[in-house]
Scaffold this motif. Structure first.
Motif, PDB file in Angstrom:
ATOM      1  N   ASP A 145      -6.022  -4.432 -12.654  1.00  0.00           N
ATOM      2  CA  ASP A 145      -6.127  -3.019 -12.306  1.00  0.00           C
ATOM      3  C   ASP A 145      -5.200  -2.230 -13.227  1.00  0.00           C
ATOM      4  O   ASP A 145      -3.998  -2.518 -13.307  1.00  0.00           O
ATOM      5  CB  ASP A 145      -5.728  -2.815 -10.838  1.00  0.00           C
ATOM      6  CG  ASP A 145      -5.971  -1.398 -10.364  1.00  0.00           C
ATOM      7  OD1 ASP A 145      -5.336  -0.483 -10.918  1.00  0.00           O
ATOM      8  OD2 ASP A 145      -6.782  -1.208  -9.448  1.00  0.00           O
ATOM      9  N   HIS A 146      -5.735  -1.222 -13.933  1.00  0.00           N
ATOM     10  CA  HIS A 146      -4.941  -0.506 -14.924  1.00  0.00           C
ATOM     11  C   HIS A 146      -3.745   0.202 -14.293  1.00  0.00           C
ATOM     12  O   HIS A 146      -2.702   0.356 -14.925  1.00  0.00           O
ATOM     13  CB  HIS A 146      -5.808   0.510 -15.677  1.00  0.00           C
ATOM     14  CG  HIS A 146      -6.234   1.682 -14.853  1.00  0.00           C
ATOM     15  ND1 HIS A 146      -7.254   1.624 -13.923  1.00  0.00           N
ATOM     16  CD2 HIS A 146      -5.753   2.959 -14.803  1.00  0.00           C
ATOM     17  CE1 HIS A 146      -7.387   2.805 -13.352  1.00  0.00           C
ATOM     18  NE2 HIS A 146      -6.507   3.630 -13.846  1.00  0.00           N
ATOM     19  N   ARG A 147      -3.888   0.607 -13.020  1.00  0.00           N
ATOM     20  CA  ARG A 147      -2.775   1.293 -12.361  1.00  0.00           C
ATOM     21  C   ARG A 147      -1.622   0.324 -12.106  1.00  0.00           C
ATOM     22  O   ARG A 147      -0.459   0.624 -12.396  1.00  0.00           O
ATOM     23  CB  ARG A 147      -3.261   1.924 -11.049  1.00  0.00           C
ATOM     24  CG  ARG A 147      -4.354   2.967 -11.245  1.00  0.00           C
ATOM     25  CD  ARG A 147      -5.092   3.272  -9.956  1.00  0.00           C
ATOM     26  NE  ARG A 147      -5.779   2.099  -9.439  1.00  0.00           N
ATOM     27  CZ  ARG A 147      -6.577   2.111  -8.364  1.00  0.00           C
ATOM     28  NH1 ARG A 147      -6.776   3.243  -7.704  1.00  0.00           N
ATOM     29  NH2 ARG A 147      -7.172   1.018  -7.952  1.00  0.00           N
ATOM     30  N   TRP A 148      -1.959  -0.846 -11.568  1.00  0.00           N
ATOM     31  CA  TRP A 148      -0.931  -1.847 -11.323  1.00  0.00           C
ATOM     32  C   TRP A 148      -0.318  -2.335 -12.641  1.00  0.00           C
ATOM     33  O   TRP A 148       0.895  -2.535 -12.740  1.00  0.00           O
ATOM     34  CB  TRP A 148      -1.495  -3.015 -10.528  1.00  0.00           C
ATOM     35  CG  TRP A 148      -0.568  -4.181 -10.431  1.00  0.00           C
ATOM     36  CD1 TRP A 148      -0.737  -5.410 -10.965  1.00  0.00           C
ATOM     37  CD2 TRP A 148       0.711  -4.213  -9.775  1.00  0.00           C
ATOM     38  NE1 TRP A 148       0.342  -6.225 -10.685  1.00  0.00           N
ATOM     39  CE2 TRP A 148       1.247  -5.506  -9.952  1.00  0.00           C
ATOM     40  CE3 TRP A 148       1.444  -3.267  -9.063  1.00  0.00           C
ATOM     41  CZ2 TRP A 148       2.470  -5.884  -9.445  1.00  0.00           C
ATOM     42  CZ3 TRP A 148       2.676  -3.643  -8.552  1.00  0.00           C
ATOM     43  CH2 TRP A 148       3.186  -4.931  -8.744  1.00  0.00           C
ATOM     44  N   ASP A 149      -1.175  -2.503 -13.642  1.00  0.00           N
ATOM     45  CA  ASP A 149      -0.666  -2.937 -14.956  1.00  0.00           C
ATOM     46  C   ASP A 149       0.377  -1.961 -15.489  1.00  0.00           C
ATOM     47  O   ASP A 149       1.409  -2.376 -16.046  1.00  0.00           O
ATOM     48  CB  ASP A 149      -1.819  -3.055 -15.954  1.00  0.00           C
ATOM     49  CG  ASP A 149      -2.710  -4.252 -15.681  1.00  0.00           C
ATOM     50  OD1 ASP A 149      -2.292  -5.126 -14.895  1.00  0.00           O
ATOM     51  OD2 ASP A 149      -3.813  -4.312 -16.244  1.00  0.00           O
ATOM     52  N   ALA A 150       0.114  -0.645 -15.334  1.00  0.00           N
ATOM     53  CA  ALA A 150       1.054   0.359 -15.844  1.00  0.00           C
ATOM     54  C   ALA A 150       2.381   0.303 -15.090  1.00  0.00           C
ATOM     55  O   ALA A 150       3.464   0.401 -15.685  1.00  0.00           O
ATOM     56  CB  ALA A 150       0.443   1.754 -15.738  1.00  0.00           C
ATOM     57  N   VAL A 151       2.307   0.135 -13.759  1.00  0.00           N
ATOM     58  CA  VAL A 151       3.528   0.050 -12.953  1.00  0.00           C
ATOM     59  C   VAL A 151       4.317  -1.204 -13.318  1.00  0.00           C
ATOM     60  O   VAL A 151       5.546  -1.169 -13.502  1.00  0.00           O
ATOM     61  CB  VAL A 151       3.179   0.057 -11.451  1.00  0.00           C
ATOM     62  CG1 VAL A 151       4.421  -0.201 -10.598  1.00  0.00           C
ATOM     63  CG2 VAL A 151       2.540   1.389 -11.062  1.00  0.00           C
ATOM     64  N   TRP A 152       3.618  -2.322 -13.437  1.00  0.00           N
ATOM     65  CA  TRP A 152       4.279  -3.591 -13.780  1.00  0.00           C
ATOM     66  C   TRP A 152       4.929  -3.500 -15.158  1.00  0.00           C
ATOM     67  O   TRP A 152       6.072  -3.919 -15.341  1.00  0.00           O
ATOM     68  CB  TRP A 152       3.254  -4.723 -13.735  1.00  0.00           C
ATOM     69  CG  TRP A 152       3.864  -6.079 -13.940  1.00  0.00           C
ATOM     70  CD1 TRP A 152       4.328  -6.925 -12.979  1.00  0.00           C
ATOM     71  CD2 TRP A 152       4.092  -6.735 -15.198  1.00  0.00           C
ATOM     72  NE1 TRP A 152       4.830  -8.071 -13.550  1.00  0.00           N
ATOM     73  CE2 TRP A 152       4.696  -7.983 -14.913  1.00  0.00           C
ATOM     74  CE3 TRP A 152       3.841  -6.393 -16.522  1.00  0.00           C
ATOM     75  CZ2 TRP A 152       5.044  -8.879 -15.907  1.00  0.00           C
ATOM     76  CZ3 TRP A 152       4.197  -7.284 -17.524  1.00  0.00           C
ATOM     77  CH2 TRP A 152       4.787  -8.508 -17.219  1.00  0.00           C
TER      78      TRP A 152
END
Length: 417
Positions: free
Chosen positions: A397-404
């Protein structure tokens, strides 16, 4: 060593008894025969039809049933589904069990999708679902029996639950039947005296617009939706037709939106907001008014459309900040998504995104964390903890990837040995 055939057939029967179409489908795809005769003389396919679950029948039906099954077998399956449909589930359950106590009924999903629901009835130790009209429809089409369109629509319209599996089965078959005769018969329901028939036609147009907007018939379907929207006086029906029109790249979209932008019914105005793309000058003016609409969902829709225009997107930000504070939880995730992706990098937007971290909506949390990461906000660390705590992590998920990635880049995630 291969597994004994009897065991795999028993597993298929167990999946049918448990109303588990996913497992049943995997077994049939893996080679388990749905037509194998069981000790009492039935077959797994017969049991699936008897169950009343369209999802089970679809899973168990197998390849080329019209060619695979003898005519006598096909007729018996059709007769079984038809008997349940015409008799009614409750009456047939009482006939089979002889029980007189009240039937226990519960609404359940018929498969893993969020759309197909069905009523499950239990009496005297037997449990059956009420999708036999949908099963009959599926079998007729699988056996290439061209049931009259009016009869199919009547089956769908008889279901008050618009997410009922029978309605979706009728819709699926009619979407597959792309002849001009089928289309002409469907169009005739535009003026049917029963509003349930007209609602079904509007839903057909909407779904077909989603699935086949580039089909040869898309223009005529868009023409129908556009003309219908110009004439419809019932607010509920008008909102449905406008949502259908939104799925077509039709030149009448903006005119329909402008005509109904000030409609007294909020549901109609909610449908209008999506019609103003691409944005012309008149549409911009109408959208500016909708950004200040008293209905929160109308404002949300207007903000979503405004996001495609640089000037209007900035005008939408104050409304999004207000939407972030609305008590209705269903508004939070879409408001967070629009705030996260908007170009505004002001502290007010970042603070609004951080405000979503106190809520338990997984999607709102993901969107808020994503927006904070894009803004290089230190509160992305808290977003990482909150997203993990509510189980909102989605791989790829691009959103989770950005947060991680933000947390990794800032040394807040320890490398794994």
């Amino acid at each position: 060593m291969s597994r004994p055939l009897v065991d795999t057939v028993q597993e298929l029967c167990a999946a049918i008894a448990a109303f588990d179409p996913a497992v049943a489908g995997e077994l049939v795809e893996g080679g388990v025969e749905p037509d194998r005769v069981l000790p009492e003389g039935t077959t797994p396919l017969w049991r699936a039809v008897d169950s009343g679950s369209p999802a089970l029948v679809t899973a168990v039906l197998g390849n080329e049933p019209r060619l695979r099954l003898p005519e006598e077998t096909r007729e018996r399956l059709l007769a079984l589904a038809r008997a349940w449909h015409e008799t009614g589930v409750e009456q047939e359950l009482r006939r089979r069990t002889g029980a007189s106590e009240p039937v226990q009924t519960v609404r359940v999903p018929d498969d893993e999708s969020e759309f197909n629901h069905i009523l499950q009835h239990s009496l005297g130790g037997l449990t059956v679902r009420d999708g036999h009209a949908g099963i009959l429809t599926a079998l007729e089409w699988a056996f290439r029996i061209l049931t009259p369109v009016d009869k199919l629509v009547a089956r769908a319209a008889a279901q008050p639950d618009e997410d009922h599996a029978t309605r979706w089965e009728v819709l699926r078959v009619l979407l597959d039947r792309q002849s001009e005769e089928t289309w002409s018969a469907l169009v005739a329901h535009r003026h049917h005296p029963d509003p349930a028939h007209r609602r079904f036609l509007a839903e057909y147009l909407r779904v077909h617009g989603i699935l086949a907007d580039d089909s040869p018939r898309a223009r005529s379907e868009g023409d129908l939706a556009s003309a219908w929207a110009a004439e419809e006086t019932d607010s509920d029906m008008l909102a449905r037709v406008l949502r259908a029109l939104d799925e077509f790249d039709h030149p009448g979209r903006e005119a329909a939106g402008l005509r109904h932008a000030a409609h007294p019914d909020a549901e109609v105005r909610r449908a209008v907001t999506a019609l103003f793309l691409p944005l012309g000058d008149d549409a911009r003016q109408a959208l500016r008014a909708l950004l200040r609409d008293p209905d929160a969902e109308v404002r949300l829709g207007a903000c979503r459309t405004a996001a495609s225009d640089a000037d209007l997107a900035q005008e939408a930000v104050p409304q999004l900040l207000l939407l972030a504070e609305e008590p209705e939880p269903e508004l939070h995730a879409p408001a967070a998504a629009l705030l996260a992706s908007c170009p505004d990098r002001s502290p007010a937007v970042a603070d609004a995104l951080a405000g979503f971290l106190d809520r338990d909506d997984p999607v709102a949390l993901l969107e808020a964390g994503y927006g904070l990461a894009l803004r290089d906000d230190p509160r992305t660390a808290e977003a990482y903890r909150r997203i993990r705590s509510v189980g909102a992590v989605h791989e790829y998920d691009h959103r989770w990837d950005a947060v991680w990635e933000w947390n990794r880049s800032n040394g807040l995630i320890q490398p794994v040995d």
